[in-house]
Enzyme design. Structure first.
Site, mmCIF file in Angstrom:
data_model
loop_
_atom_site.group_PDB
_atom_site.id
_atom_site.type_symbol
_atom_site.label_atom_id
_atom_site.label_comp_id
_atom_site.label_asym_id
_atom_site.label_seq_id
_atom_site.Cartn_x
_atom_site.Cartn_y
_atom_site.Cartn_z
ATOM 1 N N CYS A 1 48.247 30.756 46.690
ATOM 2 C CA CYS A 1 48.641 30.152 45.407
ATOM 3 C C CYS A 1 49.657 29.022 45.573
ATOM 4 O O CYS A 1 50.116 28.435 44.595
ATOM 5 C CB CYS A 1 49.180 31.227 44.478
ATOM 6 S SG CYS A 1 47.993 32.561 44.175
ATOM 7 N N LYS B 1 53.652 39.504 37.306
ATOM 8 C CA LYS B 1 52.302 39.584 37.862
ATOM 9 C C LYS B 1 52.365 40.364 39.164
ATOM 10 O O LYS B 1 53.067 39.974 40.106
ATOM 11 C CB LYS B 1 51.751 38.183 38.103
ATOM 12 C CG LYS B 1 50.378 38.195 38.740
ATOM 13 C CD LYS B 1 49.786 36.811 38.836
ATOM 14 C CE LYS B 1 48.453 36.853 39.565
ATOM 15 N NZ LYS B 1 47.851 35.520 39.689
ATOM 16 N N ARG C 1 38.253 37.314 42.125
ATOM 17 C CA ARG C 1 38.269 36.434 43.311
ATOM 18 C C ARG C 1 36.866 36.009 43.695
ATOM 19 O O ARG C 1 36.683 34.963 44.308
ATOM 20 C CB ARG C 1 39.031 37.106 44.452
ATOM 21 C CG ARG C 1 40.513 37.181 44.091
ATOM 22 C CD ARG C 1 41.379 37.773 45.160
ATOM 23 N NE ARG C 1 42.739 37.942 44.631
ATOM 24 C CZ ARG C 1 43.682 38.660 45.210
ATOM 25 N NH1 ARG C 1 43.420 39.289 46.344
ATOM 26 N NH2 ARG C 1 44.877 38.752 44.666
ATOM 27 N N ARG D 1 48.785 38.513 49.035
ATOM 28 C CA ARG D 1 49.716 37.791 48.167
ATOM 29 C C ARG D 1 51.061 38.514 47.984
ATOM 30 O O ARG D 1 51.802 38.250 47.058
ATOM 31 C CB ARG D 1 49.076 37.579 46.791
ATOM 32 C CG ARG D 1 47.723 36.891 46.808
ATOM 33 C CD ARG D 1 47.493 36.120 45.522
ATOM 34 N NE ARG D 1 46.114 35.773 45.249
ATOM 35 C CZ ARG D 1 45.400 34.846 45.894
ATOM 36 N NH1 ARG D 1 45.949 34.171 46.902
ATOM 37 N NH2 ARG D 1 44.150 34.597 45.551
ATOM 38 N N GLU E 1 62.190 39.270 36.273
ATOM 39 C CA GLU E 1 61.233 38.153 36.333
ATOM 40 C C GLU E 1 61.037 37.528 34.946
ATOM 41 O O GLU E 1 60.993 36.305 34.804
ATOM 42 C CB GLU E 1 59.868 38.641 36.857
ATOM 43 C CG GLU E 1 59.780 38.785 38.369
ATOM 44 C CD GLU E 1 59.594 37.442 39.075
ATOM 45 O OE1 GLU E 1 59.678 36.387 38.415
ATOM 46 O OE2 GLU E 1 59.381 37.460 40.304
ATOM 47 N N LYS F 1 50.709 41.520 33.893
ATOM 48 C CA LYS F 1 49.360 41.537 34.464
ATOM 49 C C LYS F 1 49.332 42.360 35.737
ATOM 50 O O LYS F 1 50.214 42.166 36.565
ATOM 51 C CB LYS F 1 48.950 40.094 34.747
ATOM 52 C CG LYS F 1 47.644 39.945 35.465
ATOM 53 C CD LYS F 1 47.420 38.506 35.797
ATOM 54 C CE LYS F 1 46.183 38.445 36.663
ATOM 55 N NZ LYS F 1 46.013 37.189 37.284
ATOM 56 N N SER G 1 40.049 41.597 35.745
ATOM 57 C CA SER G 1 38.631 41.686 36.102
ATOM 58 C C SER G 1 38.165 43.090 36.497
ATOM 59 O O SER G 1 37.129 43.546 36.016
ATOM 60 C CB SER G 1 38.323 40.685 37.223
ATOM 61 O OG SER G 1 39.179 40.875 38.327
HETATM 62 C C1 PBG Z 1 45.226 33.147 40.085
HETATM 63 C C2 PBG Z 1 44.842 34.268 39.208
HETATM 64 C C3 PBG Z 1 44.311 35.530 39.532
HETATM 65 C C4 PBG Z 1 43.969 36.136 38.307
HETATM 66 C C5 PBG Z 1 44.353 35.258 37.304
HETATM 67 N N1 PBG Z 1 44.920 34.124 37.875
HETATM 68 C C6 PBG Z 1 43.987 36.171 40.816
HETATM 69 C C7 PBG Z 1 44.981 36.393 41.870
HETATM 70 O O1 PBG Z 1 46.194 36.296 41.675
HETATM 71 O O2 PBG Z 1 44.521 36.658 42.975
HETATM 72 C C8 PBG Z 1 43.291 37.477 38.150
HETATM 73 C C9 PBG Z 1 42.556 37.678 36.871
HETATM 74 C C10 PBG Z 1 41.592 38.820 36.875
HETATM 75 O O3 PBG Z 1 41.520 39.636 37.819
HETATM 76 O O4 PBG Z 1 40.854 38.914 35.893
HETATM 77 N N2 PBG Z 1 46.347 33.272 40.838
#
Ligand code: PBG
Length: 326
Positions: free
Chosen positions: A130, A196, A206, A218, A234, A249, A275
């Site tokens: 990222c 996050k 992904r 990450r 945060e 998230k 997801s």
């Molecule tokens: C990008 C990002 C991610 C998601 C949203 N923005 C993936 C990640 O951090 O690897 C995940 C969204 C989802 O799983 O629906 N950094």
């Protein structure tokens, strides 16, 4: 005094009574539908692990956006797939990339839709991280936030209403705010992915965004799932830097975080029903193991009940249809 004077069942006797005393009324007003924009024209490729979710070229994105707006869903969030990936993710800020072209097409179609853009480099970098990396694979913070600010500015120029940084670099909200302000975009809001977590629940995404890291993971920038107090810090930092809306998230394994953030901060709280949370429901429903509609409505009610008034969810179109028919 207790039973027989008190009988909680009195208020559960009919749908009229249950509806009358209902504390959380699931509504589509805070729903956001995530979409994946890819280069080209007339492209619509289904994501194999996410039934009903597609990678689409801008012309197709607009078509689906029209459907989303007609269903009364107020917002979409756009993710982009680039034509070419490179070390610094340069296509993230390219005015002719898929996200920027999609925003432009949505604006030209004059749809009644808020356009949010995900601001990150992982879809655009060859290594899938990222931020930018140095030899040895360390993800560098400060050079990355300048690039993220450039991407956010290009989204604002294309016509986005809200930019949503999801990279988890320190200081990116401030960098984006000052870049937007310096370019007369002081009215463009920032929805920050503030808390996050480093989660396995992003797996199917992904594939959708072709953004899996090519080495490592990450953990050096996303949060440890074991930490709750750190999430509050945060969020506080992002608010100090100028975030207008903050996000937790994933959603389901982090309902406690949503609740604590809601109680502590008087700003709009969003949650991302990510997801794998979607794919698990779809897979079990396809096998006939669960009742999809009831499960999805219960999940979204729980996320709103925990305190998120804004919910990003791949179920948004289904939910809007079901609520219409109710
Ligand atoms: C990008 C990002 C991610 C998601 C949203 N923005 C993936 C990640 O951090 O690897 C995940 C969204 C989802 O799983 O629906 N950094």
């Amino acid at each position: 005094m207790t039973f027989p004077t008190h009988r909680p069942r009195r208020l559960r006797r009919s749908e009229a009574l249950r509806g009358f005393v209902r504390e959380t009324r699931l509504s589509k007003e805070g729903l956001v539908y995530p979409m994946f924009a890819c280069p080209g024209t007339k492209v619509r490729t289904e994501v194999s692990s996410m039934p009903g979710i597609y990678q689409q070229s801008p012309d197709r994105i607009v078509e689906e956006c029209r459907e989303v707006a007609d269903l009364g869903i107020p917002a979409v969030i756009l993710f982009g797939l680039p034509e070419h990936k490179d070390e610094t993710g340069s296509e993230a800020a390219d005015p002719s990339a898929a996200v920027q072209r999609s925003i432009d097409a949505i604006r030209k179609a004059k749809l009644d839709l808020l356009v949010i853009t995900d601001v990150c480099l992982c879809e655009y970098t060859s290594h899938g991280h990222c931020g930018v990396i140095e030899a040895g694979g360390v993800v560098l913070n400060d050079p990355s936030i300048a690039l993220l600010a450039d991407a956010a500015l290009s989204h604002a120029r294309a016509g986005a209403d809200i930019v949503a940084p999801s990279d988890m670099m320190d200081g990116r909200v401030a960098a984006i705010r000052s870049k937007l302000d310096a370019n007369s975009f002081q009215d463009i809001a920032i929805l920050s992915y503030a808390a996050k977590y480093c989660s396995a629940f992003y797996g199917p995404f992904r594939e959708a965004a072709q953004s899996a890291p090519q080495f490592g993971d990450r953990r050096s920038y996303q949060m440890d799932p074991a930490n709750a107090r750190e999430a509050l810090r945060e969020v506080a930092l992002d608010l100090e830097e100028g975030a207008d809306i903050i996000m937790v998230k994933p959603a389901l394994s982090y309902l406690d975080i949503i609740q604590r953030v809601r109680e502590r901060f008087d700003v709009p709280v969003a949650a991302y029903n990510v997801s794998a949370e979607f794919s698990m429901v779809k897979a079990a429903a396809q096998k006939g193991w669960i009742e999809e509609q009831r499960i999805v409505l219960e999940i979204l009610t729980s996320i709103q009940r925990a305190g998120a008034s804004i919910v990003l969810t791949y179920h948004a179109k289904d939910v809007a249809r079901w609520l219409k028919n109710c």
